[in-house]
Design a protein around this motif. Structure first.
Motif, PDB file in Angstrom:
ATOM      1  N   UNK A   1      37.441  16.864  24.184  1.00 46.60           N
ATOM      2  CA  UNK A   1      37.774  15.732  25.040  1.00 46.60           C
ATOM      3  C   UNK A   1      37.692  16.103  26.506  1.00 46.60           C
ATOM      4  N   UNK A   2      37.200  15.173  27.293  1.00 43.91           N
ATOM      5  CA  UNK A   2      37.279  15.269  28.741  1.00 43.91           C
ATOM      6  C   UNK A   2      37.852  13.951  29.234  1.00 43.91           C
ATOM      7  N   UNK A   3      38.234  13.910  30.494  1.00 44.36           N
ATOM      8  CA  UNK A   3      38.904  12.727  31.023  1.00 44.36           C
ATOM      9  C   UNK A   3      38.072  12.122  32.144  1.00 44.36           C
ATOM     10  N   UNK A   4      37.792  10.846  32.029  1.00 41.92           N
ATOM     11  CA  UNK A   4      37.117  10.085  33.075  1.00 41.92           C
ATOM     12  C   UNK A   4      38.085   9.062  33.650  1.00 41.92           C
ATOM     13  N   UNK A   5      37.967   8.794  34.933  1.00 42.22           N
ATOM     14  CA  UNK A   5      38.802   7.794  35.586  1.00 42.22           C
ATOM     15  C   UNK A   5      37.924   6.663  36.100  1.00 42.22           C
ATOM     16  N   UNK A   6      38.207   5.445  35.618  1.00 44.80           N
ATOM     17  CA  UNK A   6      37.477   4.279  36.083  1.00 44.80           C
ATOM     18  C   UNK A   6      37.931   3.958  37.501  1.00 44.80           C
ATOM     19  N   UNK A   7      37.018   4.034  38.441  1.00 40.46           N
ATOM     20  CA  UNK A   7      37.370   3.859  39.852  1.00 40.46           C
ATOM     21  C   UNK A   7      37.863   2.442  40.164  1.00 40.46           C
ATOM     22  N   UNK A   8      37.441   1.463  39.378  1.00 40.39           N
ATOM     23  CA  UNK A   8      37.834   0.083  39.644  1.00 40.39           C
ATOM     24  C   UNK A   8      39.175  -0.264  39.004  1.00 40.39           C
ATOM     25  N   UNK A   9      39.346   0.105  37.728  1.00 39.19           N
ATOM     26  CA  UNK A   9      40.570  -0.271  37.009  1.00 39.19           C
ATOM     27  C   UNK A   9      41.633   0.813  37.055  1.00 39.19           C
ATOM     28  N   UNK A  10      41.228   2.033  37.450  1.00 43.29           N
ATOM     29  CA  UNK A  10      42.126   3.194  37.475  1.00 43.29           C
ATOM     30  C   UNK A  10      42.654   3.535  36.086  1.00 43.29           C
ATOM     31  N   UNK A  11      41.908   3.113  35.066  1.00 43.49           N
ATOM     32  CA  UNK A  11      42.263   3.477  33.698  1.00 43.49           C
ATOM     33  C   UNK A  11      41.674   4.844  33.370  1.00 43.49           C
TER      34      UNK A  11
END
Length: 260
Positions: A117-127
């Motif tokens: 697993x890696x973690x991505x951050x949605x820049x628009x929703x901050x999810x």
């Protein structure tokens, strides 16, 4: 994320740094045979076919026979250099006692199968999005499941259109366990007071937790820390023995159903 064949699971930010689940107390381990506190529901229609889900005795007497010798199995023992074993007997006990979440059980299985697993951050929703990659997954399993499948049924909705993929995935996981390890979780956790589930009140979730825990125990004893090359060699030797024993068409527990 642009990674090929990766799956994305939206989770709270805190989940990316979730702490290890604490050990169950000795008192809790000794008192589990009464099987109190389990969720009640309609009995699983296929539960009678699950060999590790059996009637439990009402007494809490611990068995006289010694626990299995962990050094007798094919995988190296946990060294402890990285802290507490993430799939120790205490953790497996928490799984069958429903003391951790369905999502946690799924992730333990995914990690042991080799998904990373890696973690991505949605820049628009901050999810926060957990991206799971199959690059290190056992070969045969990766071919069938390039994205990690739900093996517990986190929705707890058992309509065929929802539950069929879960049922197929946990079935494949269960069939991959070698025949001599089918009763592993019961023979191991009886030394902690757990003798299996009672048929009265048995639910699909309970059955699948026992199946997942049994696979994790099998993985710990035969697969973890063993190179793919070594596992393939062992598979070939075992397949030859299956021919000798006339077990090439066995419906479960043979090399044909293995994850390697």
């Amino acid at each position: 994320s642009g990674r090929a064949m990766a799956s994305c699971v939206v989770t709270p930010v805190a989940s990316a740094h979730r702490a290890q689940t604490p050990r169950a107390s000795l008192a809790a381990r000794r008192g589990v045979a009464a099987v109190r506190g389990f969720a009640r529901g309609v009995s699983h229609p296929h539960a009678r076919h699950r060999t590790i889900v059996t009637a439990a005795a009402d007494d809490t007497t611990l068995p006289d026979d010694p626990p299995p010798d962990e050094s007798s199995f094919g995988a190296p023992a946990w060294s402890g250099a990285d802290g507490q074993d993430p799939i120790s007997n205490e953790v497996l006990l928490k799984i069958v006692l429903s003391q951790n979440s369905d999502a946690e059980v799924n992730k333990l299985v995914w990690q042991c199968l080799g998904y990373t697993a890696s973690v991505d951050l949605d820049a628009e929703t901050l999810e926060v999005c957990e991206v799971w990659s199959p690059e290190n997954v056992f070969p045969k399993w990766a071919a069938a499941y390039p994205t990690p499948p739900d093996v517990i049924g986190v929705t707890r909705k058992y309509f065929p259109e929802i539950d069929a993929p879960v049922k197929a995935a946990v079935g494949a996981l269960t069939r991959s366990v070698q025949q001599e390890h089918k009763q592993g979780i019961k023979t191991t956790l009886k030394h902690y007071g757990w003798k299996g589930y009672k048929m009265d009140g048995l639910t699909p979730n309970m059955t699948r937790r026992a199946q997942a825990a049994n696979w994790l125990l099998y993985y710990r004893r035969e697969l973890r820390g063993v190179s793919i090359e070594t596992l393939k060699k062992r598979r070939e030797e075992r397949a030859a023995q299956e021919v000798t024993d006339g077990r090439t068409n066995a419906p479960t527990g043979s090399t044909k159903q293995g994850v390697v």
